[in-house]
Write a protein that holds these residues in place. Structure first.
Motif, PDB file in Angstrom:
ATOM      1  N   LEU A 100       0.859  -1.204   0.010  1.00 40.34           N
ATOM      2  CA  LEU A 100      -0.032  -0.134  -0.094  1.00 40.34           C
ATOM      3  C   LEU A 100       0.856   1.291   0.042  1.00 40.34           C
ATOM      4  O   LEU A 100       1.748   1.463   0.599  1.00 40.34           O
ATOM      5  N   GLU A 101       0.547   2.280  -0.763  1.00 40.74           N
ATOM      6  CA  GLU A 101       1.336   3.456  -1.107  1.00 40.74           C
ATOM      7  C   GLU A 101       0.440   4.575  -0.941  1.00 40.74           C
ATOM      8  O   GLU A 101      -0.666   4.549  -1.771  1.00 40.74           O
ATOM      9  N   ASP A 102       0.432   5.650  -0.247  1.00 40.13           N
ATOM     10  CA  ASP A 102      -0.218   6.982  -0.198  1.00 40.13           C
ATOM     11  C   ASP A 102       0.284   7.626  -1.390  1.00 40.13           C
ATOM     12  O   ASP A 102       1.590   7.825  -1.531  1.00 40.13           O
ATOM     13  N   LEU A 103      -0.522   8.339  -2.192  1.00 38.80           N
ATOM     14  CA  LEU A 103      -0.369   8.906  -3.303  1.00 38.80           C
ATOM     15  C   LEU A 103      -0.243  10.532  -2.837  1.00 38.80           C
ATOM     16  O   LEU A 103      -0.934  11.221  -3.744  1.00 38.80           O
ATOM     17  N   HIS A 104       0.465  10.950  -1.709  1.00 44.84           N
ATOM     18  CA  HIS A 104       0.053  12.314  -1.319  1.00 44.84           C
ATOM     19  C   HIS A 104      -1.178  12.781  -1.374  1.00 44.84           C
ATOM     20  O   HIS A 104      -1.518  13.973  -1.503  1.00 44.84           O
ATOM     21  N   SER A 105      -1.826  12.069  -0.712  1.00 43.98           N
ATOM     22  CA  SER A 105      -3.264  12.635  -0.541  1.00 43.98           C
ATOM     23  C   SER A 105      -3.603  13.611   0.695  1.00 43.98           C
ATOM     24  O   SER A 105      -2.726  13.746   1.301  1.00 43.98           O
ATOM     25  N   THR A 106      -4.507  14.447   0.400  1.00 42.46           N
ATOM     26  CA  THR A 106      -4.834  15.558   1.181  1.00 42.46           C
ATOM     27  C   THR A 106      -5.032  15.057   2.753  1.00 42.46           C
ATOM     28  O   THR A 106      -4.437  15.627   3.636  1.00 42.46           O
ATOM     29  N   ASN A 107      -5.898  13.900   2.987  1.00 35.00           N
ATOM     30  CA  ASN A 107      -6.274  13.547   4.336  1.00 35.00           C
ATOM     31  C   ASN A 107      -5.418  12.336   4.887  1.00 35.00           C
ATOM     32  O   ASN A 107      -5.559  11.846   6.001  1.00 35.00           O
ATOM     33  N   GLY A 108      -4.586  11.678   4.027  1.00 41.12           N
ATOM     34  CA  GLY A 108      -3.875  10.821   4.320  1.00 41.12           C
ATOM     35  C   GLY A 108      -4.393   9.504   4.303  1.00 41.12           C
ATOM     36  O   GLY A 108      -5.599   9.258   4.108  1.00 41.12           O
ATOM     37  N   SER A 109      -3.388   8.449   4.294  1.00 37.31           N
ATOM     38  CA  SER A 109      -4.023   7.081   4.283  1.00 37.31           C
ATOM     39  C   SER A 109      -3.534   6.441   5.638  1.00 37.31           C
ATOM     40  O   SER A 109      -2.234   6.651   6.104  1.00 37.31           O
ATOM     41  N   ASN A 112      -4.558   0.136   9.550  1.00 43.70           N
ATOM     42  CA  ASN A 112      -4.785  -0.122  10.983  1.00 43.70           C
ATOM     43  C   ASN A 112      -4.642   0.960  11.949  1.00 43.70           C
ATOM     44  O   ASN A 112      -3.797   0.793  13.052  1.00 43.70           O
ATOM     45  N   ASP A 113      -5.015   2.021  11.613  1.00 51.18           N
ATOM     46  CA  ASP A 113      -4.904   3.260  12.325  1.00 51.18           C
ATOM     47  C   ASP A 113      -3.464   3.826  12.540  1.00 51.18           C
ATOM     48  O   ASP A 113      -3.609   4.816  13.387  1.00 51.18           O
ATOM     49  N   GLU A 114      -2.784   3.630  11.778  1.00 50.74           N
ATOM     50  CA  GLU A 114      -1.334   4.357  11.715  1.00 50.74           C
ATOM     51  C   GLU A 114      -1.077   4.990  10.288  1.00 50.74           C
ATOM     52  O   GLU A 114      -1.284   4.151   9.406  1.00 50.74           O
ATOM     53  N   ARG A 115      -0.900   6.154  10.489  1.00 46.52           N
ATOM     54  CA  ARG A 115      -0.441   6.983   9.242  1.00 46.52           C
ATOM     55  C   ARG A 115       0.609   6.268   8.297  1.00 46.52           C
ATOM     56  O   ARG A 115       1.593   6.006   8.878  1.00 46.52           O
ATOM     57  N   ILE A 116       0.475   6.306   7.039  1.00 49.84           N
ATOM     58  CA  ILE A 116       1.585   5.564   6.243  1.00 49.84           C
ATOM     59  C   ILE A 116       2.340   6.890   5.410  1.00 49.84           C
ATOM     60  O   ILE A 116       1.660   7.668   5.131  1.00 49.84           O
ATOM     61  N   SER A 117       3.735   6.902   5.443  1.00 48.81           N
ATOM     62  CA  SER A 117       4.061   7.798   4.797  1.00 48.81           C
ATOM     63  C   SER A 117       5.104   7.211   3.694  1.00 48.81           C
ATOM     64  O   SER A 117       5.749   7.923   2.745  1.00 48.81           O
ATOM     65  N   ALA A 118       5.482   5.814   3.704  1.00 42.39           N
ATOM     66  CA  ALA A 118       6.184   5.228   2.775  1.00 42.39           C
ATOM     67  C   ALA A 118       5.148   3.832   2.446  1.00 42.39           C
ATOM     68  O   ALA A 118       4.440   3.379   3.104  1.00 42.39           O
ATOM     69  N   PRO A 119       5.742   2.903   1.266  1.00 46.19           N
ATOM     70  CA  PRO A 119       5.064   1.810   0.981  1.00 46.19           C
ATOM     71  C   PRO A 119       5.049   0.954   2.250  1.00 46.19           C
ATOM     72  O   PRO A 119       6.044   0.737   2.791  1.00 46.19           O
TER      73      PRO A 119
END
Length: 143
Positions: A100-109, A112-119
């Motif tokens: 799973l990778e976040d694509l620089h979204s506004t509200n974040g991804s 399991n309730d932990e924000r991801i910043s890297a895949p």
């Protein structure tokens, strides 16, 4: 007598050359078969995403190696929610694992309730949150 020896050596050389060529083609054929077997064994396990929205939920099953999640209707898994970015996150199958990778979204991804910043690696039963939308990830085994 020397003519007989030269003829014999020529025949031995010709037989050796043909034997080498047969061995080389057999080795290439065997390697090609094993590579083909490896490629066919690399089937991607199906991924089922369950979106929990208000009082309803729906499941979508995927067999492709990359799934785009976002508000954009062209996304593989479109979510109609204002807190979800147009191109919010990406699930991709790489090295026999779902990532799973976040694509620089506004509200974040969140995984399991932990924000991801890297895949990060996703396992079956994980909860993915894009904005306020909650998605349950289920990896289906090959059958």
């Amino acid at each position: 007598m020397s003519g007989f020896i030269v003829l014999f050596l020529r025949l031995v050389l010709a037989v050796s050359l043909y034997a080498f060529l047969l061995w080389a083609f057999y080795t290439l054929w065997r390697d090609f078969r094993s590579q083909t077997q490896l490629v066919t064994d690399r089937e991607i396990p199906a991924l089922m995403l369950t979106l929990d929205q208000d009082e309803s939920s729906f499941d979508v099953k995927f067999h492709q190696p990359e799934i785009m999640i976002g508000r954009d209707t062209a996304s593989s898994f479109p979510i109609n929610n204002e807190t979800v970015s147009a191109h919010h996150a990406r699930l991709s199958y790489y090295k026999k694992q779902w990532w799973l990778e976040d694509l620089h979204s506004t509200n974040g991804s969140f995984l399991n309730d932990e924000r991801i910043s890297a895949p990060v690696v996703v396992t079956s039963g994980d909860e993915l949150r894009c904005g306020q939308a909650t998605i349950i990830v289920t990896i289906l085994n090959k059958s």
